[in-house]
Design an enzyme around this catalytic site. Sequence first.
Site, mmCIF file in Angstrom:
data_model
loop_
_atom_site.group_PDB
_atom_site.id
_atom_site.type_symbol
_atom_site.label_atom_id
_atom_site.label_comp_id
_atom_site.label_asym_id
_atom_site.label_seq_id
_atom_site.Cartn_x
_atom_site.Cartn_y
_atom_site.Cartn_z
ATOM 1 N N HIS B 323 0.805 -1.223 0.000
ATOM 2 C CA HIS B 323 0.000 0.000 0.000
ATOM 3 C C HIS B 323 0.833 1.267 0.000
ATOM 4 O O HIS B 323 0.357 2.317 -0.423
ATOM 5 C CB HIS B 323 -0.951 0.006 1.197
ATOM 6 C CG HIS B 323 -2.127 -0.889 1.007
ATOM 7 N ND1 HIS B 323 -2.081 -2.228 1.291
ATOM 8 C CD2 HIS B 323 -3.369 -0.650 0.522
ATOM 9 C CE1 HIS B 323 -3.250 -2.769 1.010
ATOM 10 N NE2 HIS B 323 -4.048 -1.847 0.529
ATOM 11 N N GLY B 324 2.043 1.196 0.509
ATOM 12 C CA GLY B 324 2.822 2.427 0.495
ATOM 13 C C GLY B 324 4.125 2.290 1.233
ATOM 14 O O GLY B 324 4.318 1.374 2.043
#
Lengths: 363, 475
Positions: B323-324
Amino acid sequence: MGLLENLFDIQFEPLQNGRLDDAFFFCKGEKLVTVAVHDIDFEGLAALVHYPVFLGSEAFVEVLNLNTMKKSFWIFGTIALALLVDRGGGWFLSKITKESQFRYSRLYNGSEDAAVLFVGNSRGLSFFQPYAEEKTGLRTANLSYNGMPIELASTLVQDYFDRHKAPKVMLMDLSLLDSVRMDNKLAYQFNHYTPFSGRLSKLLRERFSNDFYAGKLSHLYRHNSEVFQRTFFYWKKSDKDWLLDRVISPEMKANVGNQALLRFHYDNKMLGHLAKMVKYAQEKGTKVELVVNPYYPDFVPKIVNLDTLVMDVQRTSGVTVRRYTNAVQESAAFGDFQHVNKVGAKLYIDQLIADGVISSKPN
Amino acid sequence: MIFNSLTFLAFIAIFLPGYFLLKGKARLLWSLAGSYLFYGWWDWRFLSLIFISTLMDYWLGLKIDQAHEDKRRYRMMVFSCTLNLTFLGFFKYFDFFINSFAEMMTSFGINADVGTLGIILPVGISFYTFQSMSYTIDVYRKHLVPERDFIRYATFVAFWPQLVAGPIVRASDFLPQFQKDHEFHWDRVISGTGRVLWGFFKKCVVADSLAPFVDQVFQEPNAFTSINLLIGIVFYSFQIYCDFSGYSDIAIGFARILGYDFNENFKKPYFSQNFSEFWQRWHISLSSWLRDYLYIPLGGNRNGKFSTYKNNMLTMLLGGLWHGANWTFVFWGFLHGMYLVMQRQLGKPFGAVMNGLRFPKALKVTINIAITYFFTCFAWIYFRSSDFGIATDMIVGMTNLDGYSFVSMMNKFWVVKGVLLIGILLTVEISDTKLHWNGLAYRNPAFRIAAFATLLLLIAFFGSFGSGAFIYFQF
């Protein structure tokens, strides 16, 4: 059916209800499965297509589409119904806007004659009207709103003077002159007042043309804003007591030293709007008082260019600025560093009355 | 280009007629050109990245198929995955790992002032990388015959509806759908339009209306009382759901109009009764990808309890990192890994306790949903917070029971609007299990007109426009 029969190379048999045009056909090898649309929706169809029995096979789905034109009517129906309800709803909401007891509705329906007019942003709400009216016996009006941009304030003030008897005095808080803390998009939230004001329409057309024309297309969209929500909320009751009544927290007080410096960001254009507003009011015979409303005492040293601001304002407007920066000293009289609460607002108004800025007989 | 923009409206007005007028190769080229325009509108320079990735995987797919030796096939597949993950790693994680390394060294008293490159994250890179990887892996596993037509393959990788924020489509599901020209069908237009409108309602009306409150609360939690923080996290749970599932709905809807079927990406996730179920309902295309290409190859649940827990945790940690580039995402993944482990440990005893107390079924379901939602929200705090300090402030602030007075609510108008919109969303979702709104709209024209008009009016009256991109673009 010929097309499908060729495509599938299979003989179709009509469904029991005979509505072949309303059925889905699945074909797996030579096995044909027919499901009436009444038995299955599109989600179910998608699920079936991915059902394990079909996976890895050459499964495919065809949707019969024999009556094309008839099936497009719903688009026109949807648009027609949406427009009809939009116009009906828009008319009703416009009626609420007109009848509301919210400050700007009163401005535009001409029912806000007052002897004292207050103007500001969220800090302008510290001109607490019920207390001011109680102490002076004068009617007041307040055009302040959170994050009010000066250009919008100028528009509203001019509209006020065009629709009402000129007030005796107009008080304006100078923190309006800060482009960092102003809500530059606030003006488009006044879209629902554009039918009542050519000046406001012009401002929106110039600054927010997409929103302005979208409001022409959809009258409901014109009412899609927090300002309208407030208009609706105050439909049957006055908003004169609008003031966030909370007390600054001990954590916040302790943190004052870590606060960033407050610098007023303004330019000649903003000063020009202020001067225009002042001149408009003075031409109508209203005395203009420019003030700096109170800040939390320990926060005042954080303000870095107040002197320059005051000098610039005095030079452009020709009005002497009254500083009430330190007018309220009790920490319990603040909601945060930049806003007094009800207790603070009362202390501040007492000071304004004591100084003769507002009184039953203004100078 | 984002769906909620006037530019996209113009794009779709030109793309759709062209798509249905053209046939065969011309249609594929039109779709590819449209997809590259859609992507390049954001930053045309990154088109080269997607093109190189496409070219490499296309070529490697053919090479894997041609290779007869298993070892060679395997090496080719590993090379493809390495290449894809190198691109992803460089653009998404390079600066992050450099910073983390420097911080770690500093904590040991070593000054490691290593400069970062300030790399711009290409939109949607995580999505199309996973999509591309699924192709070469499936070809390697012989689940898929490699695509020989480059234009068709490139269109599959860059197809605009799902390109930047999913759903992550599998090559085995999606590539075969390019084999024939899809005719224009009103039935698909009806179903697709309904889905698109519902997606816009979720995004522009619900998610974007909740965003201002959430943004303020997570900006500086210390400035707000407990009730604001609690509302902030509840609002965020619905903001991210509506933002992301709204995008999926719009993507699925447009694909359906064009003649393609995507798998579902969300199935009312907040009605899950446990975390396994949650991951079968939330971002399904990612969770199933991780299951098929990571969890099962790791051994899945085949080698005993400890191995299962380890595989669960590893999958969730990598899912978090996907996700990041932030340790808060990794911690979010860790929490979900823990939830899955705890569920395996405590799920049965907890169920037995409820059975022993003879709770009615409805009450048991409600309790299970509430517990799952509570812990999901707790994990969201880390997901949304920019650093662990903010997350800690949020948790500490919420547990300060003095601050639950309604007077201290930040902006009651935002709260009332948010609660109303969440209420509408939940009402539709709950009633959908019985009424099947989509099917009803399909077979009843009067209802369809009323429902679609209502959605249009809700979007006009409550929609928040110009507030920017979808949250998942950054992933």
